[in-house]
Design an enzyme around this catalytic site. Structure first.
Site, PDB file in Angstrom:
ATOM      1  N   GLN A  46     -18.710  30.402  18.073  1.00 19.41           N
ATOM      2  CA  GLN A  46     -18.594  28.324  17.797  1.00 19.41           C
ATOM      3  C   GLN A  46     -16.959  28.397  17.537  1.00 19.41           C
ATOM      4  O   GLN A  46     -16.777  27.843  17.769  1.00 19.41           O
ATOM      5  CB  GLN A  46     -19.483  28.823  16.583  1.00 19.41           C
ATOM      6  CG  GLN A  46     -21.143  29.102  16.070  1.00 19.41           C
ATOM      7  CD  GLN A  46     -21.769  27.756  16.665  1.00 19.41           C
ATOM      8  OE1 GLN A  46     -21.041  26.573  17.316  1.00 19.41           O
ATOM      9  NE2 GLN A  46     -23.053  27.580  17.508  1.00 19.41           N
ATOM     10  N   ASP A 106     -18.156  37.866  18.162  1.00 20.79           N
ATOM     11  CA  ASP A 106     -19.010  37.086  18.873  1.00 20.79           C
ATOM     12  C   ASP A 106     -18.169  35.215  18.628  1.00 20.79           C
ATOM     13  O   ASP A 106     -17.895  35.040  17.629  1.00 20.79           O
ATOM     14  CB  ASP A 106     -20.307  36.599  18.048  1.00 20.79           C
ATOM     15  CG  ASP A 106     -21.235  35.238  18.457  1.00 20.79           C
ATOM     16  OD1 ASP A 106     -20.532  34.290  18.770  1.00 20.79           O
ATOM     17  OD2 ASP A 106     -22.011  34.996  17.224  1.00 20.79           O
ATOM     18  N   LYS A 108     -21.752  25.880  24.616  1.00 27.23           N
ATOM     19  CA  LYS A 108     -20.503  25.161  23.406  1.00 27.23           C
ATOM     20  C   LYS A 108     -19.640  24.647  23.947  1.00 27.23           C
ATOM     21  O   LYS A 108     -19.258  23.391  23.151  1.00 27.23           O
ATOM     22  CB  LYS A 108     -21.083  26.338  21.844  1.00 27.23           C
ATOM     23  CG  LYS A 108     -22.707  26.307  22.453  1.00 27.23           C
ATOM     24  CD  LYS A 108     -22.485  27.669  21.046  1.00 27.23           C
ATOM     25  CE  LYS A 108     -23.675  28.166  21.049  1.00 27.23           C
ATOM     26  NZ  LYS A 108     -24.623  27.425  20.532  1.00 27.23           N
ATOM     27  N   HIS A 149     -25.369  35.959  14.226  1.00 25.73           N
ATOM     28  CA  HIS A 149     -26.698  34.701  14.888  1.00 25.73           C
ATOM     29  C   HIS A 149     -27.525  35.864  15.738  1.00 25.73           C
ATOM     30  O   HIS A 149     -27.647  37.218  15.463  1.00 25.73           O
ATOM     31  CB  HIS A 149     -26.124  34.393  15.820  1.00 25.73           C
ATOM     32  CG  HIS A 149     -27.002  33.506  16.893  1.00 25.73           C
ATOM     33  ND1 HIS A 149     -28.286  33.900  17.700  1.00 25.73           N
ATOM     34  CD2 HIS A 149     -27.426  32.015  16.986  1.00 25.73           C
ATOM     35  CE1 HIS A 149     -28.337  33.035  18.020  1.00 25.73           C
ATOM     36  NE2 HIS A 149     -28.323  31.366  17.403  1.00 25.73           N
ATOM     37  N   CYS A 180     -30.881  30.620  13.979  1.00 21.18           N
ATOM     38  CA  CYS A 180     -31.549  32.030  14.619  1.00 21.18           C
ATOM     39  C   CYS A 180     -30.693  33.239  13.424  1.00 21.18           C
ATOM     40  O   CYS A 180     -29.927  33.647  14.560  1.00 21.18           O
ATOM     41  CB  CYS A 180     -31.243  31.768  15.497  1.00 21.18           C
ATOM     42  SG  CYS A 180     -31.301  31.007  16.938  1.00 21.18           S
TER      43      CYS A 180
END
Ligand code: C6P
Length: 427
Positions: free
Chosen positions: A223, A220, A246, A143, A384
């Site tokens: 998600q 990261d 999220k 991302h 993104c």
């Protein structure tokens, strides 16, 4: 006897998927006020969970309760409300520590979200430890939040960004990763689950390989945190970032996890109130982590709301959530693959939560707009991840992303809507 609203519905909406009826999705849906509404005269089908997730009433209520009954600044007032707010904020930090199995609450830094967490590490760890001709390793499926902060660091220091390539299926080339690592590599920063493809990366293997060469690793987790159980100690990652919104929590709150040995050695990110031990015009000394990194009044209600979100998903169980979502994803993938004219983008063996797709004759934005008329919210665009799109020879995809409150019926409705959409465009 096992009771399952899903299985008992007349529609038989587990669609014969073995195991899926263990999950009481209708009861869960009742916890999310927004899922009861309709949009454009149709029941809302929310398949844009990778962008942001909906909030259960317990999260909304926890924020409401904070403002109604204990609004005060933290770590400052000696008064009752200040004490209550401070306790609630600290309690949220402890809940998050437990949720990701960090060893110590000092390893949990509240930030605005994943983006701020990556920027924090780039500007502290990066500025301190990364210099000219050093290398930072990322992947082709990052991302922008895990690209641009490193590019800014490279511009400032003369360091170089190295990118691990992917296969056409959207899997990381681990053989290439191994080759890219060298004594110049000062940090590896990798996405756990790709927001654009759904690929689940072998982050444990990546971390272990980097550690063998003494290279720290940042993950990261934007998600991954909403879709699988996270154990930072088992992963042994050095930094891990995620966003509250999220994870069914409020906007504007997120978490940076960092091993104490790293956080203690880092300079502050921003200066201001509450992060100092003492200030004179000549010299300032700083508190220990996490306070050193939380300058100014933090997002107190956000942290409390995120604590409530973590409690909520923990009650359901992240392993059960992951399992149910796996059934949903497989069901949706199989159905969409049967639709003539649709191509699924991202066919890695390990996937979670996301189906990206394109259609030769229809722009993804048009797909999104037509599905919206049916009450279906998906995302269309580059997500993104422009370098990833370029690698795949695309400018955009349509993306349906699922959560544990989605149902098999919704997927059927979505597939019918896709077929109708293709007819509109005369395919
Ligand atoms: N992806 C999506 O629709 P923030 O904005 O800081 O909460 O999260 C940034 C981010 C970082 N990494 C990954 C893998 C992400 O998916 C995101 C956010 C959203 O896919 C908005 S672009």
């Amino acid at each position: 006897m096992k009771t399952s609203i899903l299985a008992s519905q007349e529609t038989g909406n587990t669609k014969g998927v073995p195991g899926a009826d263990d999950f009481d999705v209708q009861r869960i849906r009742a916890d999310f006020p927004i899922l009861q509404r309709s949009v454009r005269g149709k029941p809302l089908i929310y398949f844009d969970n990778a962008a942001t997730a909906q909030k259960p009433a317990v999260v909304i209520d926890s924020v409401d309760t904070y403002y109604r009954s204990m609004n005060a600044n933290i770590n400052r007032g000696v008064h009752y409300l200040g004490e209550q707010a401070t306790l609630a904020y600290d309690d949220a930090r402890e809940k998050i520590r437990e949720f990701i199995n960090a060893e110590d609450a000092r390893e949990i830094v509240f930030v605005r979200g994943t983006t701020e967490a990556v920027n924090l590490i780039a500007n502290t760890y990066g500025r301190k430890n990364i210099g000219k001709d050093d290398e930072i390793v990322i992947t082709a499926m990052e991302h922008h939040s895990n690209i641009v902060p490193w590019q800014l660091l490279c511009e400032a220091t003369g360091a170089k960004l190295r990118v691990v390539p992917i296969t056409d299926d959207g899997e990381l080339r681990l053989d290439e990763f191994e080759k890219i690592l060298s004594e110049r590599t000062k940090l590896v920063s990798v996405v756990y689950i790709s927001n654009a493809l759904g690929t689940v990366n072998a982050v444990k293997e990546i971390i272990d390989r980097a550690h063998r060469l003494g290279i720290p690793v940042m993950i990261d987790g934007a998600q991954s945190t909403p879709h699988c159980a996270i154990d930072v100690r088992r992963l042994d990652c050095d930094f891990y970032a995620f966003s509250g919104h999220k994870l069914f929590g409020p906007n504007g709150i997120g978490v940076l996890y960092g091993k104490v040995k790293f956080l203690d050695a880092l300079p502050p990110f921003q200066g201001g109130g509450d992060m100092i031990r003492s200030v004179t015009f000549e010299r300032t000394t700083y508190k220990d982590s996490p306070h050193k990194f939380e300058a100014g009044t933090p997002n107190i209600s956000g942290a409390i709301g995120l604590g409530a979100a973590v409690d909520y998903v923990s009650c359901i169980g992240m392993t059960r959530i992951a399992e149910y979502e796996r059934y949903l994803l497989k069901y949706a993938t199989d159905k969409l693959a049967e639709v003539d004219g649709i191509k699924i983008i991202g066919t890695a063996k390990e996937k979670a939560g996301v189906i990206s797709f394109v259609c030769d004759d229809v722009h993804p934005h048009d797909i999104g707009t037509v599905l919206d008329l049916d009450g279906i919210a998906i995302r269309a665009g580059h997500h993104c991840t422009q370098p990833l799109m370029e690698r795949l020879g695309l400018v955009a995809t349509a993306r349906a992303s699922f959560s544990f409150y989605n149902t098999f019926d919704e997927i059927d409705y979505f597939i019918d809507a896709v077929r109708r959409m293709l007819k509109v465009f005369k395919r």
